[in-house]
Design an enzyme around this catalytic site. Structure first.
Site, short mmCIF file in Angstrom:
data_model
loop_
_atom_site.label_atom_id
_atom_site.label_comp_id
_atom_site.label_asym_id
_atom_site.label_seq_id
_atom_site.Cartn_x
_atom_site.Cartn_y
_atom_site.Cartn_z
N GLY A 311 0.80 -1.21 0.00
CA GLY A 311 0.00 0.00 0.00
C GLY A 311 0.84 1.26 0.00
O GLY A 311 1.69 1.44 0.87
N SER A 316 -5.98 7.00 5.06
CA SER A 316 -6.89 8.14 5.19
C SER A 316 -6.17 9.43 5.55
O SER A 316 -6.68 10.52 5.31
CB SER A 316 -7.94 7.83 6.28
OG SER A 316 -7.31 7.66 7.54
N CYS A 318 -2.99 10.04 4.52
CA CYS A 318 -1.86 10.16 3.60
C CYS A 318 -2.22 11.00 2.37
O CYS A 318 -3.31 10.85 1.80
CB CYS A 318 -1.42 8.76 3.16
SG CYS A 318 0.01 8.76 2.06
N ARG A 417 11.52 9.12 7.34
CA ARG A 417 10.69 8.13 6.64
C ARG A 417 10.54 8.47 5.15
O ARG A 417 10.31 7.59 4.33
CB ARG A 417 9.32 8.08 7.31
CG ARG A 417 8.40 6.98 6.78
CD ARG A 417 7.09 6.98 7.55
NE ARG A 417 6.33 5.77 7.33
CZ ARG A 417 5.41 5.61 6.38
NH1 ARG A 417 5.16 6.62 5.54
NH2 ARG A 417 4.76 4.48 6.24
N GLU A 430 3.50 14.93 3.45
CA GLU A 430 2.87 13.81 2.76
C GLU A 430 1.77 13.19 3.63
O GLU A 430 1.27 12.10 3.34
CB GLU A 430 3.91 12.76 2.37
CG GLU A 430 4.90 13.26 1.33
CD GLU A 430 5.80 12.18 0.79
OE1 GLU A 430 5.30 11.07 0.48
OE2 GLU A 430 7.02 12.43 0.66
#
Length: 499
Positions: A311, A316, A318, A417, A430
């Site tokens: 994924g 929700s 992102c 990340r 993001e």
């Protein structure tokens, strides 16, 4: 020229399950939700198996120790987030591992000359109401007594007074030696009407505590996910930057499984990190991801991943797809990766489970993800709604909400990340910072979702998740049939009560 993938990128909303014949031996009570968490040889049992196919997201707003405890008691697993100092994440792992073990290593400890104020702070930090009083204030010191929240009250007793004045001394405490079995300890708890039984070694040093509440928990939560020592299992997230320091600390703290957390796992960085973990800690299961296609799955599986998360951009919280135009509809991603997993198993004899992470808006989406090939799911928004999640519970005009923020938001400050090249910060977000409707206690909310999953599987004629994956039938949904799926009448404001 760019390669065009002809298949439309589809979401779970575009599919429905077709009912299969329900056999007489197929009922909600006979449905078995066990599923593999980690890589294993095809046809053999995995080293770790979930009792229920739910994991919580590697997010600050979601996977707290309290949520990890609640989810493990219900057969699932949490991955405690890594966007914190190594020692803090390791302490969170220890909190879960020490919470319930039959024989519990005490994590709430004081000295007799500590003040009641210190005791109150320790109890508040650990969330436990029973403290061991030892000569050195450690979990393995010489036991002098026990003190509980019933032994003092901040408004009635001066918090400057010493713990020793309010504790029950060892001379008045029933206790056991280290040879006692858990069965015998539980028998003593009931026969002697005890809440807690300390277990001491030959020199009087504390080894364990056995609680009556743990016995009740075993009856209330028959599907608890525990290790060989009957401690709750817990996972931990790691990144590709400080894994050499973080992994040993997490394993020393007792983490059962690790998972690399990345917005895009199809990278040489993650393959190199997987190789390092497998070389230096070959016995620890470690997951990889995230990916959206079979090619990326195979890349991580060959690098040693014990499971792979699927994924990108479907969560929700992102906005990666909005910001970068990267991702894939979650249904298409799961179907593609599941096919690659099965091909990898046929080619190598190794079964590498996949986790559907993101795009799960409704409870029935969980069933769709599992039918499409996912071995288990990972959810953020779903778990962020519960009491045990990190976000504050706030009142609004329409009811309570819980705070929820993405790891790609400025609030999370998880710049490592995303690798945007911005140094100690994000160049652009993001993820967003928002709210989700409050849903109460995890135990009750998850029980409802599990009940829906069980009855869905019954309607599809399945009693196990492998059977569900192999026999489920799916149909595409048009816009009109999607609208037809919803109630189409004026609903009552309040239910009618029987007279």
């Amino acid at each position: 020229m760019a390669q065009i993938i002809a298949e439309v990128s589809r979401t779970f909303n575009e599919f429905l399950l077709l009912p299969n014949r329900t056999r007489t031996d197929c009922s909600a009570a006979t449905v078995d939700l066990r599923t593999a968490l980690v890589r294993h040889s095809a046809g053999q049992a995995p080293a770790i198996e979930l009792r229920s196919p739910f994991t919580s997201a590697i997010m600050q707003a979601v996977s707290t120790p309290a949520l990890a405890i609640a989810l493990a008691r219900n057969g699932g697993l949490s991955f405690l987030h890594h966007n914190q100092p190594v020692q803090d994440q390791a302490a969170a792992v220890r909190q879960v591992k020490n919470f319930k073990a039959g024989f519990v290593v005490s994590d709430t400890n004081v000295r007799p000359d500590d003040s009641l104020g210190v005791l109150a702070d320790v109890m508040r930090r650990t969330g436990h109401s029973t403290a061991a009083v030892t000569d050195d204030g450690t979990a393995t010191g010489r036991l002098l007594g026990l003190v509980t929240s019933r032994d003092f009250h901040p408004q009635r007793h001066g918090l400057d007074g010493p713990v020793g004045e309010r504790m029950t001394p060892l001379s008045e405490l029933p206790h056991a030696d280290s040879e006692i079995t858990l069965s015998d300890a539980n028998a003593r708890l009931w026969d002697e009407r005890l809440d807690c039984l300390p277990v001491l070694d030959g020199d009087g040093h504390l080894q364990h505590l056995v609680f009556r509440s743990d016995y009740a928990d075993n009856k209330r939560f028959p599907d608890q996910l525990v290790d060989a020592a009957k401690r709750l299992r817990v996972g931990a997230g790691i990144n590709t930057h400080d894994y050499r320091e973080r992994v040993p600390a997490l394993l020393e703290a007792g983490a059962d499984v690790l998972c690399f957390d990345s917005s895009d796992g199809y990278s040489d960085w993650q393959a190199q990190a997987l190789t390092w973990v497998k070389k230096h800690h070959p016995d620890v299961p470690v997951g990889g991801g995230n990916v959206v296609d079979g090619e990326a799955f195979t890349f991580l599986a060959e690098a040693g991943a014990d499971f792979v998360k699927v994924g990108v951009g479907g969560g929700s919280i992102c906005i990666t797809r909005d910001q970068k135009g990267i991702g894939r509809g979650q249904a298409s991603a799961v179907l593609d990766v599941a096919a690659a997993r099965d091909a990898f198993r046929e080619r190598t004899g190794a079964y590498v489970p996949i986790c559907s992470d993101g795009g799960l808006v409704h409870d029935y989406h969980v069933a769709l993800a599992l039918a499409m090939g996912a071995d288990f799911v990972m959810m953020g928004r779903y778990f962020a709604r519960f009491d045990q999640a990190a976000g504050a519970k706030l009142p609004t005009r329409d009811g309570f909400v819980k705070e929820y923020w993405g790891e790609g938001s400025n609030r999370a400050r998880n710049w490592q990340r995303y690798g945007q090249g911005g140094g100690q910060g994000l160049v652009f977000e993001e993820g967003v910072d928002g709210y989700v409707p409050y849903a109460g206690d995890l135990n009750e909310g998850l029980a409802l979702t599990v009940a829906k999953l069980r009855t869905t599987m019954v309607s599809c004629g399945s009693t196990t998740l492998p059977e569900f994956r192999s026999t489920a039938r799916l149909t595409l949904v048009s816009d009109q049939s999607f609208q037809e799926s919803h109630a189409n009448v004026t609903l009552r404001d309040a239910p009618v009560t029987a007279s």
